[in-house]
Design an enzyme around this catalytic site. Structure first.
Site, mmCIF file in Angstrom:
data_model
loop_
_atom_site.group_PDB
_atom_site.id
_atom_site.type_symbol
_atom_site.label_atom_id
_atom_site.label_comp_id
_atom_site.label_asym_id
_atom_site.label_seq_id
_atom_site.Cartn_x
_atom_site.Cartn_y
_atom_site.Cartn_z
ATOM 1 N N LYS A 161 -3.466 5.658 3.645
ATOM 2 C CA LYS A 161 -4.484 5.266 2.678
ATOM 3 C C LYS A 161 -5.739 4.788 3.403
ATOM 4 C CE LYS A 161 -0.979 6.193 0.036
ATOM 5 N NZ LYS A 161 -0.044 5.169 -0.392
ATOM 6 N N TYR A 183 5.152 -0.880 -5.095
ATOM 7 C CA TYR A 183 5.092 0.579 -4.967
ATOM 8 C C TYR A 183 6.469 1.175 -5.297
ATOM 9 C CZ TYR A 183 4.489 5.100 -2.682
ATOM 10 O OH TYR A 183 4.427 6.438 -2.408
ATOM 11 N N ASP A 195 2.907 -5.988 2.096
ATOM 12 C CA ASP A 195 2.352 -4.629 2.110
ATOM 13 C C ASP A 195 0.857 -4.777 1.792
ATOM 14 O OD1 ASP A 195 1.441 -2.082 1.465
ATOM 15 O OD2 ASP A 195 3.360 -1.449 0.616
ATOM 16 N N ARG A 217 8.715 9.799 21.709
ATOM 17 C CA ARG A 217 9.387 9.028 20.645
ATOM 18 C C ARG A 217 9.432 7.534 20.978
ATOM 19 N NH1 ARG A 217 14.638 7.998 20.220
ATOM 20 N NH2 ARG A 217 15.326 9.859 21.311
HETATM 21 C C1 LIG Z 1 1.404 5.012 -0.489
HETATM 22 C C2 LIG Z 1 2.005 3.662 -0.396
HETATM 23 C C3 LIG Z 1 3.182 3.436 0.311
HETATM 24 C C4 LIG Z 1 3.965 4.554 0.966
HETATM 25 O O1 LIG Z 1 3.247 5.111 2.021
HETATM 26 P P1 LIG Z 1 3.455 6.632 2.532
HETATM 27 O O2 LIG Z 1 2.455 6.730 3.634
HETATM 28 O O3 LIG Z 1 3.205 7.539 1.375
HETATM 29 O O4 LIG Z 1 4.855 6.728 3.019
HETATM 30 C C5 LIG Z 1 3.644 2.123 0.403
HETATM 31 N N1 LIG Z 1 2.998 1.106 -0.195
HETATM 32 C C6 LIG Z 1 1.876 1.295 -0.906
HETATM 33 C C7 LIG Z 1 1.211 0.129 -1.531
HETATM 34 C C8 LIG Z 1 1.338 2.574 -1.029
HETATM 35 O O5 LIG Z 1 0.224 2.754 -1.752
#
Ligand SMILES: *Cc1c(COP(=O)(O)O)cnc(C)c1O
Length: 398
Positions: free
Chosen positions: A212, A115, A187, A62
């Site tokens: 992603k 998001y 982000d 952790r």
């Molecule tokens: C999918 C996504 C998230 C969240 O990510 P997770 O891995 O599903 O927790 C945050 N920001 C954007 C732009 C995303 O496409």
């Protein structure tokens, strides 16, 4: 002994364990998976060494693990930061970034086009623990003065918005956040560091849903926070550790494996998407296409300059505003499944009105341009001709 279990009292097991860990000639080409929750210490001197020389050895997964460290180092190298911390999801990365910079009584600015999970985290959860939020409409994002309060700590934005791919001018925004004396958290999920490096444009933190593009194969849920300042990095590490937001060794290993082909994948995602955007734009049944690589996109010039000439694999397009027409189109697709996520090696479609933007009021959906005919496409790395052929025959059914 319990039959079949390698108990520490089993002499054959002890012998093998000793032999492998003392073989000087073992040099695996790839990092093995350190699938262990804890690490052993030879003696008390080794324990002291762990505390005196941070980063030289491991204690508890952790806190840190060779696989999550490897992933963090590689993402950090791509983003050009002072260091990175990997987390169990994109959501936990956003949480870690905000908790690093804010305490109860502080205030966060957040781009309105963000998001859904990020906006819910801020408006529904963090408000409960005393962190306030104000959502900034796109038209006001570069002039924050009316929104900033004495307790404002940061602005959260995305490099490219979902689903209409509005592109943020990070450099311009960083000048504005500096002027307002708040931090800029970007982000960067939709762009990836191959297309945009927010820290080089003076953002303070870049975060990703590693789920992603970074991992890229639709088989991992993970996140990362990359920091430009070493002080922030230490705080993110602390938050990750004590809130228990760490990523598992196996997920780290999978993501690090995916990351090795990120550059190649982003090139193919981008060139496929550009070809498909051109095809869709010329199709009589398609009313509008949103792709920053098209000259008709309002942010094309910025996207071109900020994106090293690549525009990524995400786009949206609109057929007639009729849910049944969209349904027929999706049913007719042979190779492209409906999947409410994105950025995998294989192409998928999604429906913003039924997923990401479902909970908005009809007026909000209308103002944003997210109507019944809008379809989002996450373009994969297949041969572009195959994708176009599938889209063409499905559009014939509309
Ligand atoms: C999918 C996504 C998230 C969240 O990510 P997770 O891995 O599903 O927790 C945050 N920001 C954007 C732009 C995303 O496409």
């Amino acid at each position: 002994m319990v039959f079949g279990l390698p108990l520490a009292t089993n002499p054959a097991y002890l012998e093998r364990k000793y032999r492998i860990s003392n073989m000087p000639q073992i040099h695996p080409k790839t990092t093995p998976i350190y699938q262990t929750s804890v690490f052993t210490f030879e003696d008390l001197n080794a324990l002291e060494h762990y505390f005196e020389q941070p980063g030289q050895s491991y204690m508890y997964t952790r806190y840190s693990n060779p696989n999550s460290d490897e992933l963090a180092e590689q993402v950090n190298a791509l983003e050009g930061g002072a260091g990175a911390v990997v987390t169990s999801s994109g959501m936990s990365a956003i949480l870690a970034a905000i908790l690093t910079l804010c305490k109860a009584g502080d205030h966060v600015l957040c781009a309105e086009e963000i998001y859904g999970g990020s906006s819910t985290l801020l408006s529904k959860e963090l408000t409960r623990i005393g962190i306030e939020v104000t959502f900034v409409p796109p038209a006001s994002i570069y002039s924050l003065q009316p929104f900033v309060q004495p307790n404002t700590r940061l602005l959260l934005v995305e490099t490219m918005s979902n689903p209409l791919l509005q592109v943020t001018d990070i450099k311009r925004l960083a000048l504005e956040t500096k002027k307002q004396e708040i931090k800029l958290v970007v982000d960067n999920t939709f762009a990836s560091p191959i297309i945009t490096k927010p820290l080089a444009l003076e953002a303070d933190m870049a975060i990703h849903s590693v789920t992603k593009y970074l991992s890229g194969h639709s088989d991992v849920t993970a996140g990362v926070v990359v920091c430009r300042h070493p002080d922030d990095l230490q705080r993110v590490q602390q938050v990750m550790m004590v809130y228990g937001l760490n990523l598992s060794p196996f997920e780290s290993w999978l993501a690090a494996r995916g990351l090795k082909t990120l550059r190649l994948r982003m090139r193919q995602h981008s060139s496929n998407a550009l070809a498909i955007a051109g095809f869709l734009q010329a199709h009589p049944k398609v009313e509008q296409v949103w792709y920053p690589g098209l000259e008709s996109h309002p942010h094309h010039t910025l996207a071109k300059e900020q994106g090293q000439g690549m525009f990524g694999g995400m786009m949206s397009f609109r057929i007639k505003d009729d849910r049944e027409a969209v349904n027929r189109f999706m049913q007719a697709l042979r190779h492209i499944p409906f999947a409410p996520s994105l950025a995998g090696v294989s192409t998928s479609v999604s429906y913003p009105l039924g997923t990401s933007h479902r909970s908005l009021k009809p007026e909000q959906q209308q103002t944003m341009g997210i109507t019944a005919g809008v379809i989002r496409l996450s373009v994969g790395i297949e041969e572009p001709e195959e994708l176009i052929a599938d889209l063409e025959q499905a559009l014939a059914e509309v």
